[in-house]
Scaffold this active site. Sequence first.
Site, PDB file in Angstrom:
ATOM      1  N   ASN A   7      23.218  11.685  15.853  1.00 55.65           N
ATOM      2  CA  ASN A   7      22.039  11.418  15.043  1.00 55.65           C
ATOM      3  C   ASN A   7      20.843  11.574  15.986  1.00 55.65           C
ATOM      4  O   ASN A   7      20.569  10.696  16.794  1.00 55.65           O
ATOM      5  CB  ASN A   7      22.129   9.994  14.476  1.00 55.65           C
ATOM      6  CG  ASN A   7      20.925   9.643  13.632  1.00 55.65           C
ATOM      7  OD1 ASN A   7      19.974  10.413  13.518  1.00 55.65           O
ATOM      8  ND2 ASN A   7      20.953   8.456  13.040  1.00 55.65           N
ATOM      9  N   ARG A  96      24.032  14.300  11.689  1.00 56.57           N
ATOM     10  CA  ARG A  96      23.252  13.767  10.580  1.00 56.57           C
ATOM     11  C   ARG A  96      22.017  14.661  10.429  1.00 56.57           C
ATOM     12  O   ARG A  96      21.269  14.864  11.388  1.00 56.57           O
ATOM     13  CB  ARG A  96      22.812  12.338  10.886  1.00 56.57           C
ATOM     14  CG  ARG A  96      21.945  11.799   9.787  1.00 56.57           C
ATOM     15  CD  ARG A  96      21.109  10.652  10.245  1.00 56.57           C
ATOM     16  NE  ARG A  96      20.294  10.193   9.125  1.00 56.57           N
ATOM     17  CZ  ARG A  96      19.172   9.511   9.281  1.00 56.57           C
ATOM     18  NH1 ARG A  96      18.719   9.223  10.482  1.00 56.57           N
ATOM     19  NH2 ARG A  96      18.493   9.118   8.231  1.00 56.57           N
ATOM     20  N   LEU A 214      19.396  -2.178   2.089  1.00 54.94           N
ATOM     21  CA  LEU A 214      18.193  -2.932   2.472  1.00 54.94           C
ATOM     22  C   LEU A 214      18.145  -3.078   3.991  1.00 54.94           C
ATOM     23  O   LEU A 214      18.726  -4.010   4.556  1.00 54.94           O
ATOM     24  CB  LEU A 214      18.209  -4.321   1.805  1.00 54.94           C
ATOM     25  CG  LEU A 214      18.473  -4.359   0.287  1.00 54.94           C
ATOM     26  CD1 LEU A 214      18.553  -5.797  -0.211  1.00 54.94           C
ATOM     27  CD2 LEU A 214      17.398  -3.597  -0.472  1.00 54.94           C
ATOM     28  N   ARG A 246       6.693   0.232   4.864  1.00 55.65           N
ATOM     29  CA  ARG A 246       6.270   1.177   3.818  1.00 55.65           C
ATOM     30  C   ARG A 246       6.087   0.439   2.496  1.00 55.65           C
ATOM     31  O   ARG A 246       6.840  -0.473   2.179  1.00 55.65           O
ATOM     32  CB  ARG A 246       7.318   2.275   3.607  1.00 55.65           C
ATOM     33  CG  ARG A 246       7.538   3.135   4.807  1.00 55.65           C
ATOM     34  CD  ARG A 246       8.485   4.287   4.441  1.00 55.65           C
ATOM     35  NE  ARG A 246       9.186   4.751   5.600  1.00 55.65           N
ATOM     36  CZ  ARG A 246      10.510   4.867   5.685  1.00 55.65           C
ATOM     37  NH1 ARG A 246      11.278   4.575   4.642  1.00 55.65           N
ATOM     38  NH2 ARG A 246      11.070   5.299   6.780  1.00 55.65           N
ATOM     39  N   ASP A 288       9.993  -7.676  10.155  1.00 61.54           N
ATOM     40  CA  ASP A 288      11.366  -8.124  10.354  1.00 61.54           C
ATOM     41  C   ASP A 288      11.666  -9.302   9.432  1.00 61.54           C
ATOM     42  O   ASP A 288      11.007 -10.339   9.507  1.00 61.54           O
ATOM     43  CB  ASP A 288      11.551  -8.531  11.828  1.00 61.54           C
ATOM     44  CG  ASP A 288      13.024  -8.712  12.163  1.00 61.54           C
ATOM     45  OD1 ASP A 288      13.689  -9.510  11.480  1.00 61.54           O
ATOM     46  OD2 ASP A 288      13.489  -8.046  13.102  1.00 61.54           O
ATOM     47  N   MET A 289      12.655  -9.118   8.576  1.00 61.98           N
ATOM     48  CA  MET A 289      12.962 -10.146   7.575  1.00 61.98           C
ATOM     49  C   MET A 289      13.296 -11.494   8.223  1.00 61.98           C
ATOM     50  O   MET A 289      12.973 -12.542   7.678  1.00 61.98           O
ATOM     51  CB  MET A 289      14.094  -9.646   6.679  1.00 61.98           C
ATOM     52  CG  MET A 289      14.380 -10.519   5.503  1.00 61.98           C
ATOM     53  SD  MET A 289      12.921 -10.865   4.474  1.00 61.98           S
ATOM     54  CE  MET A 289      12.949  -9.507   3.331  1.00 61.98           C
ATOM     55  N   ARG A 290      13.946 -11.461   9.393  1.00 57.62           N
ATOM     56  CA  ARG A 290      14.288 -12.734  10.042  1.00 57.62           C
ATOM     57  C   ARG A 290      13.031 -13.529  10.376  1.00 57.62           C
ATOM     58  O   ARG A 290      12.956 -14.727  10.133  1.00 57.62           O
ATOM     59  CB  ARG A 290      15.093 -12.494  11.324  1.00 57.62           C
ATOM     60  CG  ARG A 290      16.532 -12.159  11.073  1.00 57.62           C
ATOM     61  CD  ARG A 290      17.175 -11.567  12.262  1.00 57.62           C
ATOM     62  NE  ARG A 290      16.567 -10.268  12.577  1.00 57.62           N
ATOM     63  CZ  ARG A 290      17.139  -9.338  13.318  1.00 57.62           C
ATOM     64  NH1 ARG A 290      18.302  -9.572  13.858  1.00 57.62           N
ATOM     65  NH2 ARG A 290      16.542  -8.187  13.536  1.00 57.62           N
ATOM     66  N   GLY A 338      20.625  -6.541   3.550  1.00 50.79           N
ATOM     67  CA  GLY A 338      21.645  -6.679   2.506  1.00 50.79           C
ATOM     68  C   GLY A 338      22.928  -7.314   3.021  1.00 50.79           C
ATOM     69  O   GLY A 338      23.581  -8.086   2.314  1.00 50.79           O
ATOM     70  N   GLU A 390      27.628   4.847   8.139  1.00 50.63           N
ATOM     71  CA  GLU A 390      27.275   6.249   7.916  1.00 50.63           C
ATOM     72  C   GLU A 390      27.994   7.165   8.899  1.00 50.63           C
ATOM     73  O   GLU A 390      28.408   8.268   8.547  1.00 50.63           O
ATOM     74  CB  GLU A 390      25.754   6.418   8.014  1.00 50.63           C
ATOM     75  CG  GLU A 390      25.038   5.769   6.842  1.00 50.63           C
ATOM     76  CD  GLU A 390      23.579   5.452   7.113  1.00 50.63           C
ATOM     77  OE1 GLU A 390      23.321   4.425   7.766  1.00 50.63           O
ATOM     78  OE2 GLU A 390      22.706   6.225   6.692  1.00 50.63           O
TER      79      GLU A 390
HETATM   80  P1  ADP Z   1      17.494   0.367   9.994  1.00 50.54           P
HETATM   81  O1  ADP Z   1      16.952   0.780   8.654  1.00 50.54           O
HETATM   82  O2  ADP Z   1      16.521   0.520  11.106  1.00 50.54           O
HETATM   83  O3  ADP Z   1      18.892   0.886  10.286  1.00 50.54           O
HETATM   84  P2  ADP Z   1      18.804  -2.198   9.703  1.00 50.54           P
HETATM   85  O4  ADP Z   1      19.786  -1.782   8.667  1.00 50.54           O
HETATM   86  O5  ADP Z   1      19.314  -2.560  11.051  1.00 50.54           O
HETATM   87  O6  ADP Z   1      17.605  -1.198   9.826  1.00 50.54           O
HETATM   88  O7  ADP Z   1      18.032  -3.466   9.102  1.00 50.54           O
HETATM   89  C1  ADP Z   1      16.947  -4.052   9.748  1.00 50.54           C
HETATM   90  C2  ADP Z   1      16.481  -5.237   8.934  1.00 50.54           C
HETATM   91  O8  ADP Z   1      17.576  -6.147   8.775  1.00 50.54           O
HETATM   92  C3  ADP Z   1      15.334  -6.015   9.580  1.00 50.54           C
HETATM   93  O9  ADP Z   1      14.355  -6.344   8.608  1.00 50.54           O
HETATM   94  C4  ADP Z   1      16.030  -7.288  10.041  1.00 50.54           C
HETATM   95  O10 ADP Z   1      15.174  -8.367  10.038  1.00 50.54           O
HETATM   96  C5  ADP Z   1      17.068  -7.448   8.958  1.00 50.54           C
HETATM   97  N1  ADP Z   1      18.096  -8.416   9.367  1.00 50.54           N
HETATM   98  C6  ADP Z   1      19.028  -8.306  10.333  1.00 50.54           C
HETATM   99  N2  ADP Z   1      19.730  -9.468  10.434  1.00 50.54           N
HETATM  100  C7  ADP Z   1      19.219 -10.317   9.510  1.00 50.54           C
HETATM  101  C8  ADP Z   1      19.496 -11.661   9.104  1.00 50.54           C
HETATM  102  N3  ADP Z   1      20.449 -12.381   9.698  1.00 50.54           N
HETATM  103  N4  ADP Z   1      18.747 -12.221   8.116  1.00 50.54           N
HETATM  104  C9  ADP Z   1      17.773 -11.503   7.521  1.00 50.54           C
HETATM  105  N5  ADP Z   1      17.471 -10.238   7.848  1.00 50.54           N
HETATM  106  C10 ADP Z   1      18.171  -9.660   8.819  1.00 50.54           C
END
Ligand code: ADP
Length: 409
Positions: A7, A96, A214, A246, A288-290, A338, A390
Amino acid sequence: MKILVLNCGSSSIKFQLIETDIDMIEADSDRTLARGSVERIGTDEATLNVTVPPHPTRSTTEEILDYQAGLTRAVAALKESNALADISQIQAVGHRVVHGGEYFAASVIIDDKVEQDIRNCAELAPLHNPHNLRGYYVTRKAMPQVPQVAVFDTAFHQSVPPRAHLYGLPYSYYRRYHIRRYGFHGTSHRYVAFRFHKIFGKAREEANLITAHLGNGCSMTAIQKGQSIDTSMGFTPQEGLLMGTRCGDIDPAALFYIMSKDELTLHDMSTLLNKFSGLYGISGESNDMRDLMAASARGDEQARLAIEVFCYRIKKYIGAYTAALGHVDGLVFTAGIGENSPPIRTLACQGLEELGIQIDEARNAATVGKEGEISSDASRLRVMVIPTNEELLIARDTFRAVRGLPNPH
Ligand code: ADP
């Protein structure tokens, strides 16, 4: 068959060495022999990371000035870590490729014609396709005898019918510039749909699914009898759900308004939409969702609002895709958010009992970063968390393309 999965981005190469064959695919026993990345290519501080399970990751920082050097170092690192005795053990390479336009509805062995068509699609994905091709040129030179396969993010969505892929623009724009919904994350949506069918022992034709990828980028897909019939990303990955940075769906007239008020250029506007919007834009704090969950728990109202908009948008698409599919058997959550965030899954599914969706909170809380069902026994839909993979699907497609076997959607 040992397959190198690549990739390639603007300054990075992510790679995996995967062993697969027809029996391993059937038994779901393919082996990831190694995974790694070369980051910051083009600098004297490039990092090379290699993980050979079950050993810990080995990282080095060194000068890696171009892709050629990056790949050479990656292969050398695979040898040093005993994942590979020699480069000649690599029997195929799977790339990819982000955009296959309307040329590709499936994975293909790259020949001169395919290479040209990928180049033709570069205009639609200027930030991705040229780098994906660069990876191909380097591996072709290093392993001229080895077949190389392109696996496209867009291919799975080529089955989306015109009623769902056309925009309400003058039709000539579709004819002249190919403006339409292409959709992305196709390999991920396809993989989790495949897993769903496998888990429940169903043939593809026996289930209709809504899949929600997600991550930093987010998209949802309506899958009817194994075929994508609608997806939330569009001409570009901008459309649809709210994402890390976005904005997703927006009234295009709002953009003209902002541009004229703030005297923004096209470039400024593009940066605003791509880098400063979404979760980051609404929260003013983080993509960042966390971070946002933690901030919201501390009482930060903007973070709470960003999360609310994020989940509401998912819920709206679940409703829309239920209507598009007519009957839905399963809902799948995947990718970083997700897979790992029970509260987001709860909020996105809240109030959807009428659509046959009921979350079991104990199952939801217990399903973090792993495969599992999170719906209650009374739920009509099976709601699942399925970690995406993937790279594995790229390896399997590569194997099947090389052997001349059909690639199931
Ligand atoms: P990418 O699209 O770059 O491959 P990822 O699939 O790794 O991204 O997802 C990144 C997102 O997942 C970030 O918003 C991160 O905060 C979120 N994330 C990862 N672990 C957790 C968690 N334990 N709780 C909530 N969100 C999480």
